[in-house]
Design an enzyme around this catalytic site. Structure first.
Site, PDB file in Angstrom:
ATOM      1  N   GLY A  10       0.818  -1.200   0.000  1.00 18.56           N
ATOM      2  CA  GLY A  10       0.000   0.000   0.000  1.00 18.56           C
ATOM      3  C   GLY A  10       0.855   1.255   0.000  1.00 18.56           C
ATOM      4  O   GLY A  10       2.082   1.200  -0.095  1.00 18.56           O
ATOM      5  N   PHE A  11       0.197   2.392   0.136  1.00 19.14           N
ATOM      6  CA  PHE A  11       0.894   3.676   0.089  1.00 19.14           C
ATOM      7  C   PHE A  11       1.938   3.797   1.198  1.00 19.14           C
ATOM      8  O   PHE A  11       3.146   3.858   0.940  1.00 19.14           O
ATOM      9  CB  PHE A  11      -0.140   4.801   0.148  1.00 19.14           C
ATOM     10  N   ILE A  12       1.500   3.795   2.437  1.00 15.42           N
ATOM     11  CA  ILE A  12       2.441   3.935   3.547  1.00 15.42           C
ATOM     12  C   ILE A  12       3.313   2.698   3.673  1.00 15.42           C
ATOM     13  O   ILE A  12       4.523   2.783   3.874  1.00 15.42           O
ATOM     14  CB  ILE A  12       1.693   4.217   4.865  1.00 15.42           C
ATOM     15  N   ASP A  31       0.083  -8.665   1.734  1.00 17.82           N
ATOM     16  CA  ASP A  31      -0.889  -7.713   1.202  1.00 17.82           C
ATOM     17  C   ASP A  31      -1.874  -8.467   0.308  1.00 17.82           C
ATOM     18  O   ASP A  31      -1.458  -9.315  -0.489  1.00 17.82           O
ATOM     19  CB  ASP A  31      -0.178  -6.625   0.387  1.00 17.82           C
ATOM     20  N   GLY A  36      -3.649  -1.969  -2.161  1.00 15.15           N
ATOM     21  CA  GLY A  36      -2.225  -1.931  -2.486  1.00 15.15           C
ATOM     22  C   GLY A  36      -1.980  -2.409  -3.912  1.00 15.15           C
ATOM     23  O   GLY A  36      -2.840  -3.034  -4.529  1.00 15.15           O
ATOM     24  N   THR A  95     -11.716  -6.251   8.360  1.00 10.10           N
ATOM     25  CA  THR A  95     -10.275  -6.097   8.170  1.00 10.10           C
ATOM     26  C   THR A  95      -9.644  -5.365   9.347  1.00 10.10           C
ATOM     27  O   THR A  95      -8.620  -5.786   9.887  1.00 10.10           O
ATOM     28  CB  THR A  95      -9.983  -5.332   6.865  1.00 10.10           C
ATOM     29  N   TYR A 149     -15.834   3.307  10.920  1.00  8.57           N
ATOM     30  CA  TYR A 149     -14.390   3.168  10.692  1.00  8.57           C
ATOM     31  C   TYR A 149     -13.616   3.637  11.927  1.00  8.57           C
ATOM     32  O   TYR A 149     -12.681   2.970  12.383  1.00  8.57           O
ATOM     33  CB  TYR A 149     -13.978   3.985   9.464  1.00  8.57           C
ATOM     34  N   LYS A 153     -11.120   1.274  14.328  1.00 10.37           N
ATOM     35  CA  LYS A 153      -9.718   1.567  14.641  1.00 10.37           C
ATOM     36  C   LYS A 153      -9.519   1.743  16.141  1.00 10.37           C
ATOM     37  O   LYS A 153      -8.473   1.379  16.692  1.00 10.37           O
ATOM     38  CB  LYS A 153      -9.255   2.816  13.883  1.00 10.37           C
TER      39      LYS A 153
END
Length: 326
Positions: A10-12, A31, A36, A95, A149, A153
């Protein structure tokens, strides 16, 4: 050092993977490639220390196999982006909650330290200037996907805390505030790459709402080293840290900065939240972090300003467009 990065394509995650490989680590990337992309690892694809495993953090067997034999875990896999969360809230919950617990359990069983990437979303609608790690959460209805969301988290953070206090797991939590940079995709609602792509294409930049919402953006290359330093610092274990930028900008002001930095002739237009996301969407008026704890613990201090961030995203977007049209 052998490291597992979940969500490493993914990005980070891909920037974290690149940072670790350059530091001499062997890196296992897990992943499912839902958000991603293998292309995010192109710069490292020939590195002998990189191994990509395509699979989900919700698959207990795959996670256990990946954690076995590593020295540490960075858990960056998550369902992210406002649009994706609105479209598939149940998948996002699974997830972000179930997947995190599976990774935590595997880290505990194999005795390896873990860093959990959380989000500023956990603060909800708390608009305090300079949000601190112990500030209250102010959330809307759990029936609104935006807040589900944030709930997911927060539950992941609570589980991490429970594994730490009850089972002795070595863990660190970081809350990321609008981390941006090259490889971030705009199609999931990320505002900087979306504005940059619109500007480079000469299309109007679409600002949702009145544009007076305040945010702080931080370059991924400033965030990643701090993540690594926090997991490596024993004094940070069992704690949570904000990582974010210091420059406050309105979303309308951000659109103007993007146009200026890219040299675009695009106009700025406004869409209501209902037009952009559907009825009942709620947003925060202000989201400003206080990252003093990370500064005091590992010296975290963003070195790149907003114009640097925009320029980096624009350069990557131009390069990608050239490759796609070659």
């Amino acid at each position: 050092m052998r490291t597992l990065v979940t969500g490493g394509a993914g990005f980070i995650g891909s920037h974290l993977t690149e940072h670790l490989l350059r530091a001499g680590d062997e890196v296992v990337v897990l992943d499912d490639l839902s958000t991603g992309r293998e292309a995010n690892l192109d710069a490292m694809s020939d590195h002998p220390g990189l191994r990509l495993v395509v699979g989900s953090v919700c698959d207990r067997e795959i996670v256990d196999r990946c954690v076995r034999g590593v020295d540490r875990v960075f858990h960056a896999a998550a369902s992210v982006g406002v649009l994706k969360i609105l479209e598939k809230p149940l998948q996002s919950l699974r997830t972000n909650v179930h997947g995190t617990e599976i990774v935590l359990q595997a880290a505990l069983e194999h005795g390896v330290p873990i860093l959990i990437t959380s989000t500023s979303e956990v603060y909800g609608k708390n608009s305090r200037i300079g949000l601190r790690e112990d500030d209250d959460r102010v959330l809307g209805s759990p029936l609104k996907s935006r807040w589900s969301y944030a709930e997911a988290k927060a539950v992941a953070e609570s589980m991490t805390h429970g594994y730490t206090t009850e089972h002795g797991l070595t863990a660190v939590i970081v809350r990321l505030f609008n981390t941006v940079g090259p490889r971030q995709a705009g199609q999931y609602g990320m505002v900087v790459p979306r504005f940059v792509e619109q500007a480079l294409a000469g299309r109007p930049l679409t600002v949702y709402g009145d544009g007076h919402q305040i945010r702080c953006f931080c370059h991924v290359l400033d965030v990643v080293p701090a993540m690594v330093a926090l997991l490596e610092d024993e004094r940070a274990h069992g704690d949570v840290f904000n990582l974010g930028g210091t420059e406050q900008v309105s979303i309308g002001g951000l659109a103007e900065r993007v146009i200026a930095v890219t040299g675009s002739t695009s106009d700025i237009v406004h869409l209501s939240y209902e037009q952009a996301y559907g009825e009942g969407f709620e947003d925060m008026r202000r989201r400003v972090p206080d990252s003093t704890k990370a500064l005091e613990r590992v010296g975290f201090r963003p070195r790149r300003d907003l114009d640097d961030v925009i320029a980096a995203v624009a350069a990557h977007s131009k390069q990608r467009r050239e490759v796609e049209h070659a």
